[in-house]
Design an enzyme around this catalytic site. Structure first.
Site, PDB file in Angstrom:
ATOM      1  N   SER A  31      15.314  34.819 101.107  1.00 11.34           N
ATOM      2  CA  SER A  31      14.665  36.097 101.439  1.00 11.34           C
ATOM      3  C   SER A  31      14.921  36.509 102.878  1.00 11.34           C
ATOM      4  O   SER A  31      14.585  35.781 103.804  1.00 11.34           O
ATOM      5  CB  SER A  31      13.142  35.981 101.289  1.00 11.34           C
ATOM      6  N   HIS A  62      16.507  40.838  97.852  1.00 14.70           N
ATOM      7  CA  HIS A  62      17.552  39.891  97.459  1.00 14.70           C
ATOM      8  C   HIS A  62      18.714  40.683  96.892  1.00 14.70           C
ATOM      9  O   HIS A  62      18.569  41.327  95.858  1.00 14.70           O
ATOM     10  CB  HIS A  62      17.061  38.951  96.357  1.00 14.70           C
ATOM     11  N   HIS A  84      15.426  32.917  91.017  1.00 14.68           N
ATOM     12  CA  HIS A  84      14.179  32.163  91.134  1.00 14.68           C
ATOM     13  C   HIS A  84      13.619  31.826  89.760  1.00 14.68           C
ATOM     14  O   HIS A  84      13.703  32.632  88.832  1.00 14.68           O
ATOM     15  CB  HIS A  84      13.130  32.973  91.906  1.00 14.68           C
ATOM     16  N   TYR A  86      10.538  31.794  89.043  1.00 11.59           N
ATOM     17  CA  TYR A  86       9.419  32.701  88.711  1.00 11.59           C
ATOM     18  C   TYR A  86       9.886  34.026  88.122  1.00 11.59           C
ATOM     19  O   TYR A  86       9.093  34.777  87.556  1.00 11.59           O
ATOM     20  CB  TYR A  86       8.518  32.951  89.936  1.00 11.59           C
ATOM     21  N   GLU A  87      11.188  34.313  88.254  1.00  8.84           N
ATOM     22  CA  GLU A  87      11.710  35.539  87.638  1.00  8.84           C
ATOM     23  C   GLU A  87      11.838  35.369  86.124  1.00  8.84           C
ATOM     24  O   GLU A  87      12.073  36.343  85.415  1.00  8.84           O
ATOM     25  CB  GLU A  87      13.076  35.885  88.225  1.00  8.84           C
ATOM     26  N   ALA A 114      12.764  31.217 102.899  1.00  8.02           N
ATOM     27  CA  ALA A 114      11.567  31.547 103.664  1.00  8.02           C
ATOM     28  C   ALA A 114      10.453  30.674 103.098  1.00  8.02           C
ATOM     29  O   ALA A 114      10.402  30.448 101.891  1.00  8.02           O
ATOM     30  CB  ALA A 114      11.222  33.013 103.485  1.00  8.02           C
ATOM     31  N   MET A 212       9.124  28.850  97.087  1.00  3.71           N
ATOM     32  CA  MET A 212       9.285  29.027  95.639  1.00  3.71           C
ATOM     33  C   MET A 212      10.740  28.882  95.195  1.00  3.71           C
ATOM     34  O   MET A 212      11.138  29.464  94.187  1.00  3.71           O
ATOM     35  CB  MET A 212       8.763  30.413  95.232  1.00  3.71           C
ATOM     36  N   SER A 213      11.515  28.128  95.940  1.00  5.30           N
ATOM     37  CA  SER A 213      12.941  28.015  95.586  1.00  5.30           C
ATOM     38  C   SER A 213      13.479  26.649  95.995  1.00  5.30           C
ATOM     39  O   SER A 213      12.727  25.690  96.108  1.00  5.30           O
ATOM     40  CB  SER A 213      13.721  29.118  96.308  1.00  5.30           C
ATOM     41  N   ASN A 236       5.462  32.613 107.592  1.00  9.66           N
ATOM     42  CA  ASN A 236       4.004  32.846 107.691  1.00  9.66           C
ATOM     43  C   ASN A 236       3.344  31.476 107.664  1.00  9.66           C
ATOM     44  O   ASN A 236       3.972  30.497 107.262  1.00  9.66           O
ATOM     45  CB  ASN A 236       3.527  33.663 106.478  1.00  9.66           C
ATOM     46  N   HIS A 248       4.293  39.677 100.913  1.00  5.67           N
ATOM     47  CA  HIS A 248       5.753  39.615 100.923  1.00  5.67           C
ATOM     48  C   HIS A 248       6.310  40.403 102.114  1.00  5.67           C
ATOM     49  O   HIS A 248       7.332  40.028 102.695  1.00  5.67           O
ATOM     50  CB  HIS A 248       6.299  40.155  99.592  1.00  5.67           C
TER      51      HIS A 248
HETATM   52  N1  HPA Z   1       4.046  30.139  99.989  1.00  7.56           N
HETATM   53  C1  HPA Z   1       5.015  30.059  99.062  1.00  7.56           C
HETATM   54  N2  HPA Z   1       6.206  30.614  99.219  1.00  7.56           N
HETATM   55  C2  HPA Z   1       6.449  31.282 100.361  1.00  7.56           C
HETATM   56  C3  HPA Z   1       5.481  31.415 101.366  1.00  7.56           C
HETATM   57  C4  HPA Z   1       4.209  30.803 101.163  1.00  7.56           C
HETATM   58  O1  HPA Z   1       3.299  30.858 102.002  1.00  7.56           O
HETATM   59  N3  HPA Z   1       6.041  32.144 102.369  1.00  7.56           N
HETATM   60  C5  HPA Z   1       7.308  32.439 101.974  1.00  7.56           C
HETATM   61  N4  HPA Z   1       7.558  31.919 100.760  1.00  7.56           N
END
Ligand code: HPA
Length: 273
Positions: A31, A62, A84, A86-87, A114, A212-213, A236, A248
């Protein structure tokens, strides 16, 4: 059609556009980090939807294409945008491009993402070398009949992230006077961000960052004998660490801010791998 046949067809489609100049280093750009692919010289760009057997990327931020060319004198193939779990893609689909990379001749893979910072000494905007991961996805891309031509039934994961590559990357960071964190990446499925309690649990389990990847691709890279370097951009702090909701937009905003140092770092690393 067998998996091997699919891999070979994808590889042929790509190779046919390369006039013999095959890449040896793979880049998976997470990302907001896809901009690195814009630095590739003599680039040949192939949208995923053109490549036989490739799934297609759907998430905002993406791009879905392979970019193949030269970066710091190295022949690279970059995924600008990844698939991903989750997609809704299966683990096999998420990791298919890594298998095609292997067939193309890729020996080393730089995976980026990320991630939310779990380690309280981290700050948004930090980069982190991934030293190890925890597969918290409840699935594994290698479940099913093993294709022995690709790798072993029970692959070793004791050095999933190559120590030598981490040392090389650390030297590159030092040369740039860039402080890079190190830690354990936890792979969750998403698409929800974590609850505060889940983040506490992940900290107890030894996680430093969560995303998540990455985990599926790194498993398949290890299976098939590709050495991996992983870099997370801490976009974050994970849920519950600061008293604020996650979005996001924040993830994209932070990666936007660090992308210059990220690009510099990767270029410096490519000079010495
Ligand atoms: N959690 C999960 N996936 C993420 C996060 C998070 O805080 N930040 C960026 N991808």
């Amino acid at each position: 059609m067998s998996l091997m046949e699919q891999i070979r067809e994808s590889e042929k489609y790509i190779s046919n556009q390369l006039n013999g100049d095959k890449p040896s280093i793979g880049l998976i750009l997470g990302s907001g980090l896809g901009v690195l692919a814009d630095e590739i010289e003599g680039a040949i760009t192939i949208p995923y939807q053109e490549i036989p057997h490739f799934p297609q990327s759907t998430v905002e931020g993406h791009k879905g294409q392979l970019v193949i060319g030269q970066l710091q004198g190295q022949r690279v193939v970059a995924m600008q945008g990844r698939f991903h779990y989750y997609e809704g893609y299966s683990m096999q689909h998420v990791t298919f491009p890594v298998r095609v990379m292997k067939q193309l001749g890729v020996e080393k893979l730089l995976v980026t993402n990320a991630a939310g910072g779990i380690n309280e000494s981290f700050n948004p905007g930090d980069l982190m070398f991934i030293e190890d991961h925890i597969n918290n996805m409840g699935d594994n891309p290698l479940i099913g009949k093993n294709v022995d031509a690709l790798g072993a039934r029970f692959p070793d994961m004791s050095q999933a992230y190559d120590r030598e590559l981490i040392n090389t990357a650390q030297q590159a960071a030092t040369d740039l006077n860039l402080n890079v964190q190190r830690g354990v990446y936890v792979g969750n499925t998403g698409p929800t961000y974590e609850t505060g309690s889940e983040v506490k649990m992940l900290r107890t389990l030894g996680g430093d960052a969560v995303g998540m990847s990455t985990v599926p691709e790194v498993i398949v890279a290890n299976h098939t004998g590709i050495k991996v370097l992983g870099i997370s951009c801490i976009s974050n702090m994970a849920a519950g660490i600061l008293d604020q909701p996650l979005s996001h937009d924040e993830v994209i905003e932070t990666t936007e801010k660090v992308k210059q140092s990220f690009i510099q770092l990767v270029k410096q690393i490519l000079q010495s791998v």
